[in-house]
Design a protein around this motif. Sequence first.
Motif, mmCIF file in Angstrom:
data_model
loop_
_atom_site.group_PDB
_atom_site.id
_atom_site.type_symbol
_atom_site.label_atom_id
_atom_site.label_comp_id
_atom_site.label_asym_id
_atom_site.label_seq_id
_atom_site.Cartn_x
_atom_site.Cartn_y
_atom_site.Cartn_z
ATOM 1 N N VAL A 1 1.105 -0.806 -0.270
ATOM 2 C CA VAL A 1 -0.095 -0.233 -0.095
ATOM 3 C C VAL A 1 1.262 1.356 -0.146
ATOM 4 N N LEU A 2 0.257 2.153 -0.808
ATOM 5 C CA LEU A 2 0.845 3.206 -0.507
ATOM 6 C C LEU A 2 -0.522 4.390 0.124
ATOM 7 N N VAL A 3 -0.579 4.924 1.890
ATOM 8 C CA VAL A 3 -1.519 5.843 1.306
ATOM 9 C C VAL A 3 -0.995 6.995 1.772
ATOM 10 N N ALA A 4 -1.815 7.721 1.534
ATOM 11 C CA ALA A 4 -2.031 9.227 1.413
ATOM 12 C C ALA A 4 -3.907 9.568 1.844
ATOM 13 N N CYS A 5 -3.792 11.005 1.699
ATOM 14 C CA CYS A 5 -4.903 11.350 2.585
ATOM 15 C C CYS A 5 -5.370 12.587 1.749
ATOM 16 N N LYS A 6 -6.406 12.210 1.064
ATOM 17 C CA LYS A 6 -6.788 13.873 0.848
ATOM 18 C C LYS A 6 -7.406 14.933 2.279
ATOM 19 N N ILE A 7 -7.448 15.940 1.704
ATOM 20 C CA ILE A 7 -7.760 17.067 2.662
ATOM 21 C C ILE A 7 -8.865 17.653 1.822
ATOM 22 N N ARG B 1 13.455 1.641 -3.725
ATOM 23 C CA ARG B 1 14.928 2.369 -4.370
ATOM 24 C C ARG B 1 15.180 1.065 -5.874
ATOM 25 N N ASN B 2 15.600 2.458 -7.185
ATOM 26 C CA ASN B 2 15.774 1.711 -8.082
ATOM 27 C C ASN B 2 15.198 0.245 -8.612
ATOM 28 N N ARG B 3 13.994 0.454 -8.170
ATOM 29 C CA ARG B 3 12.687 0.098 -9.036
ATOM 30 C C ARG B 3 11.784 0.441 -9.677
ATOM 31 N N THR B 4 10.749 -0.130 -10.650
ATOM 32 C CA THR B 4 9.649 0.410 -11.448
ATOM 33 C C THR B 4 8.663 -0.305 -10.030
ATOM 34 N N VAL B 5 7.701 1.109 -10.001
ATOM 35 C CA VAL B 5 6.703 0.783 -8.516
ATOM 36 C C VAL B 5 5.345 1.149 -10.330
ATOM 37 N N ILE B 6 4.552 0.504 -9.984
ATOM 38 C CA ILE B 6 2.952 0.567 -10.086
ATOM 39 C C ILE B 6 2.415 0.496 -9.129
ATOM 40 N N VAL B 7 1.888 2.067 -9.563
ATOM 41 C CA VAL B 7 0.591 2.508 -8.224
ATOM 42 C C VAL B 7 -0.344 2.688 -8.869
ATOM 43 N N VAL B 8 -1.545 2.537 -7.821
ATOM 44 C CA VAL B 8 -2.804 1.996 -8.365
ATOM 45 C C VAL B 8 -4.240 2.328 -8.369
ATOM 46 N N ALA C 1 0.218 13.727 -4.540
ATOM 47 C CA ALA C 1 1.106 13.735 -3.317
ATOM 48 C C ALA C 1 1.548 12.032 -2.903
ATOM 49 N N ALA C 2 0.691 11.191 -3.399
ATOM 50 C CA ALA C 2 1.644 9.905 -3.394
ATOM 51 C C ALA C 2 2.289 9.164 -4.223
ATOM 52 N N VAL C 3 2.718 9.822 -5.546
ATOM 53 C CA VAL C 3 3.649 9.841 -6.020
ATOM 54 C C VAL C 3 4.913 10.837 -5.484
ATOM 55 N N ARG C 4 5.070 11.982 -5.023
ATOM 56 C CA ARG C 4 5.426 12.749 -5.068
ATOM 57 C C ARG C 4 6.179 12.223 -3.612
ATOM 58 N N GLN D 1 11.934 7.844 -3.040
ATOM 59 C CA GLN D 1 12.261 7.084 -2.026
ATOM 60 C C GLN D 1 13.232 6.966 -3.360
ATOM 61 N N GLN D 2 13.566 7.375 -4.506
ATOM 62 C CA GLN D 2 14.145 6.799 -5.819
ATOM 63 C C GLN D 2 14.292 5.888 -6.674
ATOM 64 N N PRO D 3 13.009 5.297 -6.731
ATOM 65 C CA PRO D 3 12.819 4.358 -7.932
ATOM 66 C C PRO D 3 13.058 4.872 -9.116
ATOM 67 N N ARG D 4 13.081 3.671 -9.580
ATOM 68 C CA ARG D 4 13.861 4.157 -11.048
ATOM 69 C C ARG D 4 12.641 4.482 -11.838
ATOM 70 N N ARG D 5 11.435 4.144 -11.602
ATOM 71 C CA ARG D 5 10.416 4.219 -12.261
ATOM 72 C C ARG D 5 8.858 4.462 -11.529
ATOM 73 N N ILE D 6 8.334 5.174 -11.569
ATOM 74 C CA ILE D 6 6.539 5.455 -11.514
ATOM 75 C C ILE D 6 6.334 5.505 -12.691
ATOM 76 N N VAL D 7 4.983 4.622 -12.612
ATOM 77 C CA VAL D 7 4.115 3.618 -13.494
ATOM 78 C C VAL D 7 2.369 4.439 -12.422
ATOM 79 N N LEU D 8 2.030 5.355 -13.089
ATOM 80 C CA LEU D 8 0.039 5.575 -11.772
ATOM 81 C C LEU D 8 -0.135 4.927 -12.996
ATOM 82 N N ALA D 9 -1.197 4.277 -12.373
ATOM 83 C CA ALA D 9 -2.315 3.499 -13.517
ATOM 84 C C ALA D 9 -4.117 3.188 -12.822
#
Length: 223
Positions: free
Chosen positions: A55-61, A125-132, A144-147, A152-160
């Motif tokens: 999980v990647l936890v973020a909360c809306k305001i 770190r240095n990994r491809t991460v898919i945020v869903v 907020a989540a992808v920022r 944490q310096q992933p290699r690639r961020i994919v937002l799906a």
Amino acid sequence: MTAFVRFRDRSDAGRQLAQHLLPYRAEAPLVLGLPRGGVVVAYEIAQALQAPLGVLVACKIGAPQQPELAIGAVAPGGIAFFYAHALHALGITPEEARQLARQAQQELERRMQRYQGNQPLPEVRNRTVIVVDDGLATGATALAAVRALRLQQPRRIVLAAGVCAPETAEMLETEVDDLVCVAMPEDFVAVGQWYEDFRPVSDEEVMALLEAARRWNPPNRAE
């Protein structure tokens, strides 16, 4: 009127999204769902890509009188932002904004403890991460989540996401390495309109999916 046919439910959206994400399977990605609904979608993607799920936890305001209206968001690592146009339109003062951010931070901490507990955070770190997520309306929580993830310096961020408002997609494309949506309908109003079943997802459902995923693919498995 768009020709896009609604998803049956979040699991259906996840299976359809997975077909678009199959090229990333070769990169041994990490799949992170945005609680709560995004985790249901992410579970299907993780299965299809044989990838670990977290999980990647973020909360809306939320706006003071319209809590469902996202005017900003918070995420781990001290990430917090507001949409300036929303503050201006709603007449929210700086002190009111700070109070709203504090409340959202408290909810963020509660959710992180609830979903992650003593489980170690996945290495990104240095990994491809898919945020869903199940859908992107204002995109505040995803932004907020992808920022936070970028720190944490992933290699690639994919937002799906299953469905995305076109103007939100345009904004988010500048924040990620790839944005993948099944549909970006011009007549987008709300995420729920594109799902036949968009019932709320409980904390218990989120934790059950995470536990199921840990059984078949531990989060920090050596790739």
